[in-house]
Design a protein around this motif. Structure first.
Motif, PDB file in Angstrom:
ATOM      1  N   VAL A  93      -5.336  -7.515 -12.222  1.00  0.00           N
ATOM      2  CA  VAL A  93      -6.781  -7.406 -12.423  1.00  0.00           C
ATOM      3  C   VAL A  93      -7.460  -6.810 -11.195  1.00  0.00           C
ATOM      4  O   VAL A  93      -8.347  -5.957 -11.311  1.00  0.00           O
ATOM      5  CB  VAL A  93      -7.375  -8.787 -12.765  1.00  0.00           C
ATOM      6  CG1 VAL A  93      -8.895  -8.705 -12.861  1.00  0.00           C
ATOM      7  CG2 VAL A  93      -6.794  -9.305 -14.069  1.00  0.00           C
ATOM      8  N   THR A  94      -7.049  -7.250 -10.005  1.00  0.00           N
ATOM      9  CA  THR A  94      -7.658  -6.724  -8.781  1.00  0.00           C
ATOM     10  C   THR A  94      -7.447  -5.230  -8.646  1.00  0.00           C
ATOM     11  O   THR A  94      -8.390  -4.466  -8.388  1.00  0.00           O
ATOM     12  CB  THR A  94      -7.081  -7.449  -7.551  1.00  0.00           C
ATOM     13  OG1 THR A  94      -7.399  -8.837  -7.623  1.00  0.00           O
ATOM     14  CG2 THR A  94      -7.646  -6.859  -6.266  1.00  0.00           C
ATOM     15  N   ILE A  95      -6.223  -4.778  -8.839  1.00  0.00           N
ATOM     16  CA  ILE A  95      -5.886  -3.364  -8.619  1.00  0.00           C
ATOM     17  C   ILE A  95      -6.465  -2.464  -9.695  1.00  0.00           C
ATOM     18  O   ILE A  95      -7.067  -1.423  -9.408  1.00  0.00           O
ATOM     19  CB  ILE A  95      -4.355  -3.180  -8.537  1.00  0.00           C
ATOM     20  CG1 ILE A  95      -3.796  -3.943  -7.328  1.00  0.00           C
ATOM     21  CG2 ILE A  95      -3.990  -1.699  -8.441  1.00  0.00           C
ATOM     22  CD1 ILE A  95      -2.284  -3.958  -7.271  1.00  0.00           C
ATOM     23  N   TYR A  96      -6.303  -2.867 -10.954  1.00  0.00           N
ATOM     24  CA  TYR A  96      -6.640  -1.980 -12.067  1.00  0.00           C
ATOM     25  C   TYR A  96      -8.039  -2.184 -12.623  1.00  0.00           C
ATOM     26  O   TYR A  96      -8.514  -1.350 -13.396  1.00  0.00           O
ATOM     27  CB  TYR A  96      -5.615  -2.145 -13.197  1.00  0.00           C
ATOM     28  CG  TYR A  96      -4.222  -1.755 -12.790  1.00  0.00           C
ATOM     29  CD1 TYR A  96      -3.884  -0.423 -12.560  1.00  0.00           C
ATOM     30  CD2 TYR A  96      -3.240  -2.720 -12.606  1.00  0.00           C
ATOM     31  CE1 TYR A  96      -2.604  -0.065 -12.175  1.00  0.00           C
ATOM     32  CE2 TYR A  96      -1.944  -2.371 -12.220  1.00  0.00           C
ATOM     33  CZ  TYR A  96      -1.645  -1.043 -12.004  1.00  0.00           C
ATOM     34  OH  TYR A  96      -0.370  -0.688 -11.620  1.00  0.00           O
ATOM     35  N   MET A  97      -8.715  -3.251 -12.245  1.00  0.00           N
ATOM     36  CA  MET A  97     -10.062  -3.494 -12.767  1.00  0.00           C
ATOM     37  C   MET A  97     -11.100  -3.642 -11.668  1.00  0.00           C
ATOM     38  O   MET A  97     -12.061  -2.886 -11.606  1.00  0.00           O
ATOM     39  CB  MET A  97     -10.055  -4.739 -13.666  1.00  0.00           C
ATOM     40  CG  MET A  97      -9.293  -4.559 -14.954  1.00  0.00           C
ATOM     41  SD  MET A  97      -9.523  -5.968 -16.066  1.00  0.00           S
ATOM     42  CE  MET A  97      -8.589  -5.415 -17.488  1.00  0.00           C
ATOM     43  N   HIS A  98     -10.916  -4.633 -10.790  1.00  0.00           N
ATOM     44  CA  HIS A  98     -11.943  -4.912  -9.796  1.00  0.00           C
ATOM     45  C   HIS A  98     -12.199  -3.723  -8.876  1.00  0.00           C
ATOM     46  O   HIS A  98     -13.360  -3.341  -8.666  1.00  0.00           O
ATOM     47  CB  HIS A  98     -11.550  -6.131  -8.954  1.00  0.00           C
ATOM     48  CG  HIS A  98     -11.596  -7.424  -9.712  1.00  0.00           C
ATOM     49  ND1 HIS A  98     -12.413  -7.633 -10.795  1.00  0.00           N
ATOM     50  CD2 HIS A  98     -10.930  -8.604  -9.525  1.00  0.00           C
ATOM     51  CE1 HIS A  98     -12.248  -8.860 -11.249  1.00  0.00           C
ATOM     52  NE2 HIS A  98     -11.353  -9.472 -10.497  1.00  0.00           N
ATOM     53  N   VAL A  99     -11.161  -3.159  -8.322  1.00  0.00           N
ATOM     54  CA  VAL A  99     -11.344  -2.072  -7.346  1.00  0.00           C
ATOM     55  C   VAL A  99     -12.045  -0.863  -7.970  1.00  0.00           C
ATOM     56  O   VAL A  99     -13.054  -0.387  -7.438  1.00  0.00           O
ATOM     57  CB  VAL A  99     -10.002  -1.672  -6.701  1.00  0.00           C
ATOM     58  CG1 VAL A  99     -10.177  -0.426  -5.839  1.00  0.00           C
ATOM     59  CG2 VAL A  99      -9.446  -2.824  -5.866  1.00  0.00           C
ATOM     60  N   PRO A 100     -11.561  -0.324  -9.086  1.00  0.00           N
ATOM     61  CA  PRO A 100     -12.261   0.840  -9.645  1.00  0.00           C
ATOM     62  C   PRO A 100     -13.635   0.522 -10.214  1.00  0.00           C
ATOM     63  O   PRO A 100     -14.577   1.313 -10.039  1.00  0.00           O
ATOM     64  CB  PRO A 100     -11.309   1.333 -10.745  1.00  0.00           C
ATOM     65  CG  PRO A 100     -10.446   0.175 -11.076  1.00  0.00           C
ATOM     66  CD  PRO A 100     -10.315  -0.618  -9.816  1.00  0.00           C
ATOM     67  N   LEU A 101     -13.795  -0.616 -10.887  1.00  0.00           N
ATOM     68  CA  LEU A 101     -15.037  -0.890 -11.599  1.00  0.00           C
ATOM     69  C   LEU A 101     -16.106  -1.529 -10.720  1.00  0.00           C
ATOM     70  O   LEU A 101     -17.299  -1.441 -11.029  1.00  0.00           O
ATOM     71  CB  LEU A 101     -14.754  -1.785 -12.805  1.00  0.00           C
ATOM     72  CG  LEU A 101     -13.862  -1.145 -13.877  1.00  0.00           C
ATOM     73  CD1 LEU A 101     -13.562  -2.134 -14.995  1.00  0.00           C
ATOM     74  CD2 LEU A 101     -14.510   0.104 -14.447  1.00  0.00           C
ATOM     75  N   GLN A 102     -15.703  -2.163  -9.637  1.00  0.00           N
ATOM     76  CA  GLN A 102     -16.681  -2.755  -8.727  1.00  0.00           C
ATOM     77  C   GLN A 102     -17.018  -1.849  -7.551  1.00  0.00           C
ATOM     78  O   GLN A 102     -18.123  -1.946  -7.000  1.00  0.00           O
ATOM     79  CB  GLN A 102     -16.165  -4.094  -8.190  1.00  0.00           C
ATOM     80  CG  GLN A 102     -16.044  -5.189  -9.228  1.00  0.00           C
ATOM     81  CD  GLN A 102     -15.536  -6.495  -8.638  1.00  0.00           C
ATOM     82  OE1 GLN A 102     -15.421  -6.635  -7.418  1.00  0.00           O
ATOM     83  NE2 GLN A 102     -15.222  -7.458  -9.479  1.00  0.00           N
TER      84      GLN A 102
END
Length: 366
Positions: free
Chosen positions: A336-345
């Motif tokens: 979740v951190t790599i594929y969601m949080h970093v790009p989307l946040q």
């Protein structure tokens, strides 16, 4: 968007309840061991920098949510794709938080009850609140925040009175230098819960006094960060860093150790009320953002029609995302951190801000 308005106080309440949410349940930032308080405060600092990105985007588009102005910035085709990605992101995080609290209730209160039933009861409550609208949720938050702080102060006093605190467990400070702390900041505490403020880009247009928005949001984030740092510090001083790292729900384990005058004990069930309050509002904010975003992208006039199908989707997803709780946590820390949080946040909002700033300067010169 529904025709509703929230004031600065209600926004402050929503942010505090949201930021506490699942962050007070999980062993947040414990990879930093006894320096967990430092990792949380640094996560807050960088989280405030992320907030200024979200705030500047809001200033360019004060009357539009994220799913609307992303289409204006990047064009209709790319914009709709990005808006849909954010909707999926909000739904997915809502399902993850729902799973967190379902597992907590399963562990501490209802071990014989199916996880599906616990999650279903909670999501039905969330769906009812979202159906009534963001103004109702915000007003309800004022009452529950009072309950939350009363329980927090009571818990702090009881922990001190029971003689559980050992400040020596916070030493040595920076035992392995800054490397371990920075690793935790950029893999965990920056994104949860501070980077998750991205979801409030869907709520900022509801402010009835936009001039107070920045100060209110910063105040909410700072108060939440200080509270979370204090809570995790207390957990470490009571349990020790190694025990907290192995604990699934460290705050409840801390509360369970309270024993005052052979009378006050086993208070973890009572303090679960505070945790459930935070979980309810965090799920509600993410779910509401997904509902409003879906109505916007697919041009649904009445967003209330989407509450029940999307609520069922969150419920089913909360069960399907992992076969057990350890797998659920591992997935959250890595994928979740790599594929969601970093790009989307971080990446996408920063790119949107750069494009919006360039376009704003260009049209201003014309």
């Amino acid at each position: 968007m529904e025709r509703a308005k929230i004031d600065a106080r209600q926004l402050l309440v929503l942010i505090i309840l949201f930021e506490h949410g699942s962050a007070i349940v999980i062993p947040l930032g414990i990879g930093a061991k006894q320096d967990v308080w430092l990792a949380i405060l640094l996560g807050l600092t960088f989280g405030l920098l992320l907030f200024f990105i979200y705030y500047r985007l809001y200033r360019y588009y004060p009357n539009a949510p994220l799913t609307t102005y992303v289409q204006d910035i990047t064009g209709p085709w790319i914009g709709k794709v990005l808006a849909f990605v954010y909707i999926v992101y909000f739904l997915y995080i809502a399902s993850r938080v729902l799973r967190d609290f379902g597992e907590m209730l399963l562990t501490f209160a209802y071990p014989e009850t199916p996880l599906f039933i616990l999650n279903a009861i909670m999501i039905l409550t969330v769906m009812y609140g979202v159906y009534k609208g963001i103004e109702v949720i915000a007003r309800t938050g004022g009452l529950f925040l009072t309950v939350l702080y009363l329980l927090a102060v009571s818990g702090f006093i009881l922990v001190i009175s029971a003689g559980l605190v050992d400040l020596h467990r916070l030493q040595p400070v920076l035992e392995e230098g800054w490397q371990r702390v920075w690793k935790v900041v950029f893999t965990e505490t920056l994104y949860v819960p501070f980077g998750e403020m991205i979801v409030f880009t869907m709520l900022f247009p509801y402010m009835n006094n936009p001039k107070k928005m920045k100060r209110t949001a910063i105040t909410g984030m700072v108060l939440s960060g200080l509270n979370l740092a204090m809570i995790m510090t207390i957990n470490v001083t009571v349990l020790g860093a190694d025990v907290v790292a192995r604990s699934t729900f460290p705050l409840l384990d801390t509360i369970r150790r309270i024993q005052v005058a052979n009378f006050l004990e086993r208070l973890d069930v009572l303090f679960m009320i505070a945790l459930i309050i935070g979980g309810f509002f965090k799920i509600s904010v993410f779910f509401y953002a997904a509902v409003i975003g879906t109505a916007n992208v697919f041009r649904v006039q009445n967003h209330q029609r989407l509450v029940y199908p999307l609520g069922l989707m969150v419920l089913l997803l909360s069960i399907a995302i992992a076969s057990n709780y350890p797998e659920h946590i591992t997935e959250g820390l890595k994928m979740v951190t790599i594929y969601m949080h970093v790009p989307l946040q971080i990446i996408i909002p920063l790119c949107l801000l750069i494009i919006a700033a360039i376009r704003h300067c260009y049209f201003k010169q014309q």
